[in-house]
Structure formats: C-alpha cells, structure tokens
Scaffold this active site. Structure first.
Site, mmCIF file in Angstrom:
data_model
loop_
_atom_site.group_PDB
_atom_site.id
_atom_site.type_symbol
_atom_site.label_atom_id
_atom_site.label_comp_id
_atom_site.label_asym_id
_atom_site.label_seq_id
_atom_site.Cartn_x
_atom_site.Cartn_y
_atom_site.Cartn_z
ATOM 1 N N HIS A 135 -3.752 -1.835 -6.841
ATOM 2 C CA HIS A 135 -2.998 -0.607 -7.079
ATOM 3 C C HIS A 135 -3.911 0.477 -7.641
ATOM 4 O O HIS A 135 -4.393 0.368 -8.774
ATOM 5 C CB HIS A 135 -1.832 -0.878 -8.023
ATOM 6 C CG HIS A 135 -0.801 -1.802 -7.453
ATOM 7 N ND1 HIS A 135 0.295 -2.257 -8.168
ATOM 8 C CD2 HIS A 135 -0.692 -2.336 -6.208
ATOM 9 C CE1 HIS A 135 1.016 -3.039 -7.395
ATOM 10 N NE2 HIS A 135 0.444 -3.104 -6.205
ATOM 11 N N GLY A 162 1.297 1.699 -7.671
ATOM 12 C CA GLY A 162 0.501 1.976 -8.849
ATOM 13 C C GLY A 162 0.629 3.413 -9.303
ATOM 14 O O GLY A 162 0.733 3.710 -10.500
ATOM 15 N N ASP A 197 0.812 -1.225 0.000
ATOM 16 C CA ASP A 197 0.000 0.000 0.000
ATOM 17 C C ASP A 197 0.842 1.269 0.000
ATOM 18 O O ASP A 197 0.410 2.312 0.498
ATOM 19 C CB ASP A 197 -0.960 0.016 1.206
ATOM 20 C CG ASP A 197 -1.929 -1.146 1.175
ATOM 21 O OD1 ASP A 197 -2.789 -1.162 0.274
ATOM 22 O OD2 ASP A 197 -1.828 -2.044 2.031
ATOM 23 N N THR A 205 3.978 -13.036 1.764
ATOM 24 C CA THR A 205 3.364 -13.487 0.528
ATOM 25 C C THR A 205 4.240 -14.564 -0.083
ATOM 26 O O THR A 205 5.435 -14.641 0.203
ATOM 27 C CB THR A 205 3.190 -12.308 -0.451
ATOM 28 O OG1 THR A 205 2.451 -12.737 -1.586
ATOM 29 C CG2 THR A 205 4.531 -11.752 -0.898
#
EC number: 6.3.4.4
Length: 366
Positions: free
Chosen positions: A43, A17, A13, A220
């Site tokens: 994004h 993007g 975050d 992840t």
C-alpha cells in the site's frame, strides 16, 4: 468506538493505503487495524514529504497512527525487520501491535510458495502459512517469545511438513524473530489494544480476490470483505469506504473483464509494482461496474448498510477516457463530473470522494 472499514472493490491496487492515510489525518487517536491478508500487501502512501510502500505496518504510520495486526493476519519476521529499518531510516518511528495468535510465515512456507505459484501468488508465503495452520502445524507470534518452542516447531515443520524444503536456511529468520520480540517498536497483545478514538480497518486485497467469492483458484487465502472487521469490532456499526480506481486493474494471472476493449488509460510512472516475478504483469482495462456491483452484493454489510461511501482514485489516469462498462455495454461520458456521477448513481452511492493525487491531501468530497 468509531469504526471505519477501507475495502478494495476489485482485484487490488485500488488505493486502500491512500484512503487509510487520509482517514487517519482526520482522527484524533486512530488505530489502523489489519484484518486480512498479511505481508503481501503493498500500500503506497505519500505524506509529509515521504513516500513509502506499507506491507508490514499500517498505512496510517506516516500520520503517527499505531498499527494492530489482528489474528486474521500473517506476519513475516524478516520482511518486518527490513521494513522497520527502512522506516527508521526515513525518520519514522512506528508502533506495531501484533496479536499473539497471528500465524508466522517461515522460510519453508516461502520456499514452497515460490516453487509452486501457478495462480499469480506474491511469493511471500501467506497462503502456505494459512494452509499449514489449518493442518495443525502451527507457529504463532506468541511462540517467538520462547526460543525452545520456536526451534522445536521449526524442526517439526522441517521433518514432517516441509521435508522437501529442509535445505531452506532459517538463520536469518531466527535472528529476525529475536529482533522482533525485543524491539521497542513492536508489542505483543491479546486482542485489540485499548485507548484509541477511531479504529481504521485497512483491507488487504480487493473484494474480487476474496477466498469465498473471488474466482478460484486465482484468489487470496483471506476474507477481504467486512466479515473479519465485524468480528473484531464486535458489531456491524461500521462506516465503509469502498475504493476503486477510475479503471480496472489486476496484478498477475486470473480472469479480468474488458481486456478485449481498446483503451488509452495512462500508465502511472510511479506504479508500485509493475512486474513481480511471481505474480506477473500489471494489467489494466475499462472499469466494469457489473463486477463492482457483484462484489458489493457478495458482502453482507456492504450491500445492506446506508453508512457507506464510494472513493474513486486515479482520475488523472483517465483523461479523455471517460468510459466504463455496465451490463455488457460501454457507457460514454463527456467529462469527469459526468463520469463520477454516473458511476455513483449506477452503484447506488450518494456519498462519493474522488482523488487524482498520490497524496491523501488530494482526496475530496465530490
């Protein structure tokens, strides 16, 4: 071939993007390359009077930049079709190249993910897909072009690997697989498509979620650093943009420093994903430069290259809150300029860009 890598410095975050969109505005023929993660990315980009959250397409799409999903990424046909429909409804005609080796997420992967998500998963099956691939139960984008192969692999998955989730419906999944392979906006490719002046490597989650140097099990199943981008580019000649908010964030479960410290960081009323039923709540704390330094040092290219830039986003959220921590101490700054200068100096960056806007036009050299 020019190559630029956009990395998140924290737990995600950060504004990857936003930066990807901005870089595409300054390239003649850019190609956005997804080199990690998959459909769990979210994004947000604001450009040309539009606002869109990209998961299955690159964040340069509103600038007309095609996207390439590399072999390191998962794809999910239902989400892909849904996002394509949303983009077309907004008057955007994207172009997406998908590597034939991309693993495909099935409804079975998602069903298991959503039943077993104790570590803050997004609930879209990325980790389960990659785990299944490692155990030889493979389904890749190339398989979607052969209906018999696709159906046979799904049957074997249901029978041997996901038998406890056999009731999961695959009807919509199969319809979307057929739609994807016939779509004029989606093309299969073996490796990077040619003909682009700039490769913009768009990272997925932040460095502190990397599967190797994040905080397991709250990570992840991807390499979120530069290693995959270097492999795809074929060299270490890459320009790196390390992105951080002016404060620290984490979405869902897992450790995050500085949460014990009081703050008055402003909440963004247009935050993309404030609460996800699988991840959990969106959390904020003062920026911890010791953690950012740790992330930098764990990535071989990032720590050794001189061709790197720091991008600090969301500065408008920390008005009257110009503080960060370094080696356990709170560092107080008098204003935004001092705040940015001291962050850059502490981390060893001579090139810094800043942003207080959701639109890529708001990024400027400090």
């Amino acid at each position: 071939m020019k190559g630029k890598v956009v990395l998140g410095a924290g737990f995600g975050d950060e504004g990857k993007g936003l930066v990807t969109d901005w870089l595409c505005r300054h390239c003649e023929q850019p190609l956005v390359i997804r080199f990690s993660g998959g459909q769990q990315a979210g994004h947000t980009v604001v450009a040309n009077g539009l606002r869109h959250v990209f998961s299955n397409f690159g964040s340069g799409t509103l600038q007309g930049a095609p996207t390439y999903f590399s072999r390191f990424c998962t794809i999910e046909p239902i989400g892909l079709c849904n996002e394509l429909a949303v983009l077309l409804a907004k008057g955007v005609q994207p172009l997406l190249y998908i590597d034939a080796q991309c693993p495909v997420t099935t409804p079975y992967d998602i069903a298991r993910n959503r039943q077993q998500h104790p570590h803050g998963s997004c609930g879209v099956g990325v980790g389960n897909t990659l785990n299944r691939e490692e155990q030889y139960y493979s389904l890749t984008f190339a398989d979607l072009f052969s209906p018999w192969v696709l159906q046979t692999r799904l049957d074997l998955l249901r029978t041997f690997f996901y038998k406890e989730y056999a009731a999961a419906s695959v009807e919509a999944f199969l319809d979307c697989c057929a739609a994807v392979v016939s779509s004029p906006y989606i093309r299969s490719t073996q490796g990077l498509p040619p003909g682009f002046s700039d490769h913009i490597y768009e990272g997925s989650q932040g460095l502190l979620l990397d599967q190797h140097f994040g905080f397991f099990p709250y990570v992840t199943r991807s390499n979120t650093g530069t290693i995959n981008a270097v492999a795809l580019h074929g060299s270490r000649e890459l320009e790196v943009y390390l992105v951080t908010r002016a404060y620290q964030t984490r979405h869902g479960a897992g450790p995050m420093s500085n949460e014990h410290l009081p703050h008055n960081i402003k909440a963004n009323p247009q935050e993309t994903n404030v609460c996800n039923s699988y991840q959990g709540e969106f959390r904020r704390s003062l920026l911890d430069l010791s953690l950012v330094e740790y992330a930098i040092n764990r990535d071989e290219l990032l720590r050794s290259t001189n061709n790197r830039h720091l991008v600090i986003t969301c500065l408008d959220h920390v008005q009257d809150e110009y503080r960060f921590t370094w080696q356990g101490s709170i560092i107080f700054c008098n204003n935004e300029a001092e705040f940015v200068r001291r962050i850059a100096a502490t981390l060893g960056f001579s090139s810094v860009f800043i942003s207080s806007s959701d639109d890529g036009m708001g990024i400027k050299l400090f």
